[in-house]
Design an enzyme around this catalytic site. Structure first.
Site, PDB file in Angstrom:
ATOM      1  CD  GLU A 280      51.908 -10.841  -4.419  1.00 21.52           C
ATOM      2  OE1 GLU A 280      52.734 -11.773  -4.423  1.00 21.52           O
ATOM      3  OE2 GLU A 280      50.690 -11.007  -4.145  1.00 21.52           O
ATOM      4  CB  CYS A 300      51.956 -16.907  -1.401  1.00 19.58           C
ATOM      5  SG  CYS A 300      51.519 -15.181  -1.538  1.00 19.58           S
ATOM      6  CB  SER A 320      55.977 -11.202  -6.180  1.00 26.15           C
ATOM      7  OG  SER A 320      56.081 -10.397  -5.026  1.00 26.15           O
ATOM      8  CD  GLU A 362      58.478 -20.120   2.570  1.00 24.96           C
ATOM      9  OE1 GLU A 362      58.307 -19.144   1.822  1.00 24.96           O
ATOM     10  OE2 GLU A 362      57.555 -20.621   3.256  1.00 24.96           O
ATOM     11  CD  GLU A 367      67.126 -18.183  -0.039  1.00 25.12           C
ATOM     12  OE1 GLU A 367      66.458 -18.664  -0.979  1.00 25.12           O
ATOM     13  OE2 GLU A 367      68.085 -18.781   0.487  1.00 25.12           O
TER      14      GLU A 367
END
Length: 581
Positions: A280, A300, A320, A362, A367
């Protein structure tokens, strides 16, 4: 500040004129019971448990919404009050699923606690009870309306703190319930899976989607190499499940208990937090040098990411591209670790112990499968880990401290403070400053980004550049800061956003907080303090100085933001439609 004089239970006290009677009583150490009350969030007097007698008043008053006034005389404990409270409690219990012994909140339920304290041994009201379908379609949260007491705490946390607003009161009268609009499932509405509704709920009407059996099954499977990793915030709260004070660090006992449960390797997500800072940090430097999209915003927190996808898709390019630390760790385990130990990635089962229910959602993102397999196979919360430890008959408190396994168990102080709001920003600044200037940072504690103020701002000089930074926690505060950026009112280079108030230390999967602790402690500060103490105790406190991170780049990733690093450690996000109908 103007003060007023009042009398409560014979005590003459002086309090600020903007206090309620409840606040005044508590400031004097007088405990008035509450059920629906959450300070600054849900102050509605709905449950009527906090009733008091006021001299001259014609009826009992709800103290949580009753302002103090000069000369007020209040009684909090009379026969009339006790009988009214018991009757109210019996009415609530008469339409409540009473399977207390098998309930998720047994022993930690505020309703159960009040029933015991007020001596409710029998329910004098009988009649029809509502029966509702349990909503368990979300990957993170289970909603059981049969246990709901209509206190409204989850509704107002979701609406006023998180600015999500997917829960509300629906229907009328006896059929009133808390649910998404049109009684849809949480999986069908723009829920961000943060679990703050669970944290707010006083009973067992909301809980996390349980993955304990899935983990036990993997541990029993001899064909699986089962690896566990633990997030920074878990060590600051797990001890509470075993009777330790809020904010007690149990890092060593936690690692030891995981070995007793049978995990093949016990790694620390703090290692991946250090890795995240490197990726990052270099991403931020690249954007600053090459006129990239600014402000760059941290990625995050999966609850925050989903909130952005639903509500601020125009900011997706500002995020990010780094995966969250536990997903980075999963990708490294199934690539570097698998290669080093000659294990087929398909045979590795990665378990993440997280303070966050949104991590369950998540882990299901398609992906996030860098090796062709999910980076993370199962996510359990701090509460679920505590249950596993108890099921496994591990005497947690008697365990001697143990370390995490190398290589992926080595971390710095910068990694551990990820669990507190401002921690990611502070960790990044420690590294970015030294990478840019080539100089050693003399003062590495960035106090300006610490604390629980909703939005924190600072300007940090890094070489010849004044970097404008901001930190926000809770998606409600995130919306405020993004609106200011969008309007041009504020301009930043780098923003840290965490989905929950206080950061991960008060995530939706952390231990439930007792009612009395809510008004005597700021749990956000107590748990964060434990992480900052661990940071101070670390020999190395900067992510780029972690020798095992250096080893990973030398042997495998080559350099920060390399092609291989992008394949494994970075991802993308997409706009989501709020409703599927």
């Amino acid at each position: 500040m103007n003060m007023v004089n009042i009398t409560i239970d014979g005590q003459n006290i002086q309090v600020p004129q903007d206090y309620t009677v409840l606040e005044a009583a508590r400031s004097a150490g007088i405990d008035i019971p509450t059920l629906c009350y959450l300070k600054d969030i849900n102050e509605v007097g709905a449950c009527r448990m906090c009733i008091v007698e006021v001299k001259g008043a014609r009826r009992l008053e709800a103290s949580c919404v009753l302002p103090v006034s000069e000369g007020m005389v209040v009684k909090t404990n009379t026969k009339k009050i006790r009988e009214a409270r018991k009757a109210t409690l019996e009415l609530i219990l008469s339409n409540h699923n009473g399977d207390c012994k098998t309930c998720e909140r047994s022993g930690k339920c505020e309703l159960e606690t009040l029933a015991n304290e007020l001596g409710v041994t029998d329910i004098g009201f009988t009649g029809e009870m509502n029966t509702y379908t349990i909503d368990d379609l979300s990957p993170s949260i289970v909603r059981d309306p049969n246990k709901c007491i209509l206190c409204g705490r989850c509704v107002n946390v979701c609406k006023n703190v998180q600015n999500v607003g997917v829960l509300s009161f629906v229907e009328r009268g006896f059929n009133t319930m808390v649910a998404p609009s049109f009684n849809m499932s949480l999986s069908e509405v723009p829920c961000i899976n943060c679990g703050q509704c669970i944290a707010a709920c006083p009973v067992g009407a909301l809980k996390e989607k349980n993955e304990i059996d899935l983990v036990w099954e993997a541990l029993e499977d001899d064909s699986k190499h089962v690896v566990v990793q633990t997030a920074p915030a878990v060590r600051a709260a797990l001890g509470e499940e075993f009777g330790l004070p809020i904010g007690t660090r149990v890092t060593g006992k936690m690692a030891a208990s995981l070995r007793r449960l049978g995990f093949d390797k016990v790694f620390d997500t703090d290692f991946a937090a250090d890795l995240t800072i490197i990726e990052e940090g270099y991403e931020l430097l690249g954007r600053l040098k090459n006129d990239g999209k600014l402000p760059m915003i941290t990625s995050c927190s999966p609850g925050w990411i989903k909130y952005c996808e639903y509500n601020y898709p125009d900011f997706l390019d500002n995020l990010s591209s780094c995966k969250s630390p536990h997903e980075m760790m999963g990708a490294v385990i199934k690539s570097y670790y698998a290669e080093q130990n000659d294990i087929d990635p398909k045979d590795i089962f990665v378990v993440s112990v997280m303070p966050c229910t949104a991590k369950k959602f998540e882990a299901d993102r398609e992906e996030l499968a860098a090796t062709g397999y999910p980076d993370v196979d199962a996510v359990i919360t701090t509460r679920e880990l505590a249950k596993m430890i108890k099921e496994g008959r591990v005497d947690f408190l008697s365990l001697s401290d143990e370390d995490f396994d190398e290589v992926l168990g080595e971390s710095t102080g910068a990694g551990v403070i990820f669990g507190a709001t401002g921690g990611v920003m502070e960790a990044a600044l420690r590294t970015v400053y030294e990478v840019v200037t080539g100089e050693t940072l003399e003062k590495i504690d960035f106090e300006e980004v610490r604390g629980v103020e909703g939005i924190k701002e600072a300007t940090v000089t890094v070489g010849d550049l004044d970097v404008k930074i901001a930190v926000a926690h809770s998606t409600g505060q995130a919306s405020k800061i993004l609106d200011m950026v969008k309007s041009g009112e504020k301009e930043y280079h780098f923003i840290e956003i965490m989905g929950c108030s206080g950061g991960c230390v008060t995530g939706g999967g952390q231990p439930h907080i007792k009612a009395r602790d809510r008004w005597t402690l700021d749990v956000r500060k107590e748990r964060a303090k434990a992480l900052y103490e661990e940071d101070m105790d670390k020999t190395i406190r900067k992510s780029h100085e972690n020798p095992m991170i250096k080893k990973l780049y030398k042997e495998f990733l080559q350099e920060p933001n390399s092609h291989k690093a992008h394949d494994l450690l970075h991802t993308h996000y997409k706009e989501r439609k709020k409703y599927s109908i």
